[in-house]
Design a protein around this motif. Sequence first.
Motif, PDB file in Angstrom:
ATOM      1  N   CYS A 231       0.851  -1.197   0.000  1.00 10.00           N
ATOM      2  CA  CYS A 231       0.000   0.000   0.000  1.00 10.00           C
ATOM      3  C   CYS A 231       0.884   1.243   0.000  1.00 10.00           C
ATOM      4  CB  CYS A 231      -0.885  -0.030   1.242  1.00 10.00           C
ATOM      5  SG  CYS A 231      -1.825   1.468   1.518  1.00 10.00           S
TER       6      CYS A 231
ATOM      7  N   CYS B 174       0.184   3.244   3.742  1.00  9.68           N
ATOM      8  CA  CYS B 174       0.646   2.716   5.036  1.00  9.68           C
ATOM      9  C   CYS B 174       1.763   1.679   4.910  1.00  9.68           C
ATOM     10  CB  CYS B 174      -0.526   2.145   5.819  1.00  9.68           C
ATOM     11  SG  CYS B 174      -1.160   0.613   5.119  1.00  9.68           S
TER      12      CYS B 174
ATOM     13  N   CYS C 278      -4.405  -0.386   0.364  1.00  9.88           N
ATOM     14  CA  CYS C 278      -4.864  -1.613   1.006  1.00  9.88           C
ATOM     15  C   CYS C 278      -6.305  -1.401   1.495  1.00  9.88           C
ATOM     16  CB  CYS C 278      -3.959  -1.985   2.185  1.00  9.88           C
ATOM     17  SG  CYS C 278      -4.137  -0.917   3.623  1.00  9.88           S
TER      18      CYS C 278
ATOM     19  N   CYS D 187      -6.883   1.106   4.420  1.00  9.91           N
ATOM     20  CA  CYS D 187      -6.859   2.520   4.043  1.00  9.91           C
ATOM     21  C   CYS D 187      -8.129   2.892   3.275  1.00  9.91           C
ATOM     22  CB  CYS D 187      -5.605   2.848   3.237  1.00  9.91           C
ATOM     23  SG  CYS D 187      -4.123   2.868   4.287  1.00  9.91           S
TER      24      CYS D 187
END
Length: 257
Positions: free
Chosen positions: A13, A16, A34, A37
Amino acid sequence: MGVFGNIFERKLCDICGKECNIFGGTKLKDGRLCKECVNKLSPRLENLKHLTVDDIRDHLAYREENEEKVKNFNVTHVIGGKGTKLYLDIEKKELIISNENNWRNTNPDVLNFSQIVGNDVDIKENRTELKTKDENGKEVSFDPKQYKYSYNFYIYLDVNTPWFNSIPIKVNGYTVEGFDSYDYDTCYLQTQEMCEILDLLKDDQLDVVDEAIEYYKELENSPRKKYNKTYYANSKRYSRSSDYYEKKDPRKNHYKF
Ligand SMILES: [Zn+2]
């Protein structure tokens, strides 16, 4: 390393750094997100493919600020029926639109009244033909044909925010069967009430809101089953003409005066 070398390697991702799902997560213009998120984004945010990783960073900062606003939101008025409700904080001039009872836990977007642009009513009619059986047990039409009608009540709200510009509001909960029912009239009145109150908020006529809510509450407590040609003239409106509502109401097509 074999031919299938990198196929099973999870993509990361861009926000993050955690692993995305096996399909590579949600695609952005220049990266990916992801599931965790994605869950933080406003559900009203569309076309993620056209947004960049930087756009998403800005959006997530907005979502954090929004969460603070939700915490400090002090409900002064609730408008609506079994479907979507409008929650007002009239002191802060803020509005939350949600169909969830636990909306405080879902970080719903907080709008300022000044972000309201306009709204339009759309009552969707669905028609199903009723059938009967002939002497051979074969399904056939009635003569003349007979239909069953059902309805869903929508308001399309236009708003001016950096992240989204329209909010569809479904006023009713379950689908309403038939047009000559208390149910139909209740949902119809709730639609008109929401529409008129959104106009009052937009036009900063906040001193009229209490009166309008009181007025519609009384109407909704005694819905009219029979629709007639004085229907629109008999109800007060704050911003729109009776013609507007008549045009939007599919009931008029079913009665001959
Ligand atoms: Zn992530």
